[in-house]
Design a protein around this motif. Structure first.
Motif, PDB file in Angstrom:
ATOM      1  N   GLU A  69      65.500 114.298   2.052  1.00 32.72           N
ATOM      2  CA  GLU A  69      64.815 115.244   0.964  1.00 32.72           C
ATOM      3  C   GLU A  69      64.381 114.221  -0.347  1.00 32.72           C
ATOM      4  O   GLU A  69      65.473 113.915  -0.839  1.00 32.72           O
ATOM      5  CB  GLU A  69      65.567 116.505   0.736  1.00 32.72           C
ATOM      6  N   GLU A  70      63.112 114.297  -0.569  1.00 35.68           N
ATOM      7  CA  GLU A  70      62.871 113.588  -1.935  1.00 35.68           C
ATOM      8  C   GLU A  70      62.198 114.803  -2.768  1.00 35.68           C
ATOM      9  O   GLU A  70      61.407 115.564  -2.587  1.00 35.68           O
ATOM     10  CB  GLU A  70      61.629 112.931  -1.295  1.00 35.68           C
ATOM     11  N   LYS A  71      62.880 114.485  -4.042  1.00 33.35           N
ATOM     12  CA  LYS A  71      62.708 115.426  -5.110  1.00 33.35           C
ATOM     13  C   LYS A  71      62.208 114.643  -6.260  1.00 33.35           C
ATOM     14  O   LYS A  71      62.486 113.115  -6.290  1.00 33.35           O
ATOM     15  CB  LYS A  71      63.927 116.403  -5.492  1.00 33.35           C
ATOM     16  N   ARG A  72      61.863 115.193  -7.270  1.00 29.09           N
ATOM     17  CA  ARG A  72      61.262 114.296  -8.529  1.00 29.09           C
ATOM     18  C   ARG A  72      62.458 113.671  -9.074  1.00 29.09           C
ATOM     19  O   ARG A  72      62.290 112.618  -9.646  1.00 29.09           O
ATOM     20  CB  ARG A  72      60.773 115.318  -9.687  1.00 29.09           C
ATOM     21  N   ASP A  73      63.616 114.301  -9.329  1.00 32.06           N
ATOM     22  CA  ASP A  73      64.754 113.493  -9.936  1.00 32.06           C
ATOM     23  C   ASP A  73      65.820 112.755  -9.052  1.00 32.06           C
ATOM     24  O   ASP A  73      66.504 112.241  -9.565  1.00 32.06           O
ATOM     25  CB  ASP A  73      65.596 114.745 -10.809  1.00 32.06           C
ATOM     26  N   LYS A  74      65.635 113.124  -7.729  1.00 29.89           N
ATOM     27  CA  LYS A  74      66.660 112.496  -6.749  1.00 29.89           C
ATOM     28  C   LYS A  74      66.130 112.616  -5.231  1.00 29.89           C
ATOM     29  O   LYS A  74      65.155 113.288  -5.184  1.00 29.89           O
ATOM     30  CB  LYS A  74      68.079 113.022  -6.865  1.00 29.89           C
TER      31      LYS A  74
END
Length: 149
Positions: A69-74
């Motif tokens: 899972e790719e998120k803005r902060d991690k």
């Protein structure tokens, strides 16, 4: 005095369990030589921002588990292959997944059967009884797919 020790031990055990459950072991840390990824949009590297795969075989339930899972902060990554007794989290999982993800040639408009077939071939899980794939392509809705043999 005995009640105080029991109470103190109970508090310590509870604290340890809570802290262990809040672990960051799945987080992928950024290499120092990488350029700033804040200018990159989510999903620009692989085309998807969520990729979850779970495969069961006759011999083993949950034989292969992949979570990305790719998120803005991690970014979080997990790779567990019970058949190979391999349990990777965070950076180690991402090292394993990078090469596999580069082989995947997924497109958002691919047929569901083709997505599952390509995932099972790329992760070398051809003898599955049930395979579940959840994928969210950049700019598209999440697809939750399942196939049984």
């Amino acid at each position: 005095m005995n009640k105080r020790i029991k109470l103190l031990m109970g508090i310590i055990i509870t604290t340890v369990l809570i802290m262990g459950a809040c672990s960051n072991q799945n987080i992928v840390t950024k290499d120092s030589d990488e350029e700033d990824s804040s200018t990159e949009s989510l999903g620009s590297k692989y085309g998807f921002i969520i990729f979850n795969l779970e495969a069961d075989t006759k011999e083993m339930k949950g034989m292969l588990i992949v979570n990305y899972e790719e998120k803005r902060d991690k970014t979080e990554a997990v790779y567990e292959n019970k058949g190979e007794d391999l349990y990777l989290h965070g950076d180690e999982a991402m090292d394993k997944l990078e090469s596999v993800f580069e082989e995947l040639d997924f497109e958002p408009d691919m047929a569901e059967e083709d997505l599952i077939k390509k995932a099972s071939e790329t992760f070398e899980v051809m003898d599955y009884t049930t395979i579940k794939l959840t994928i969210k392509f950049k700019g598209h809705d999440t697809k939750a797919l399942m196939m049984s043999k």
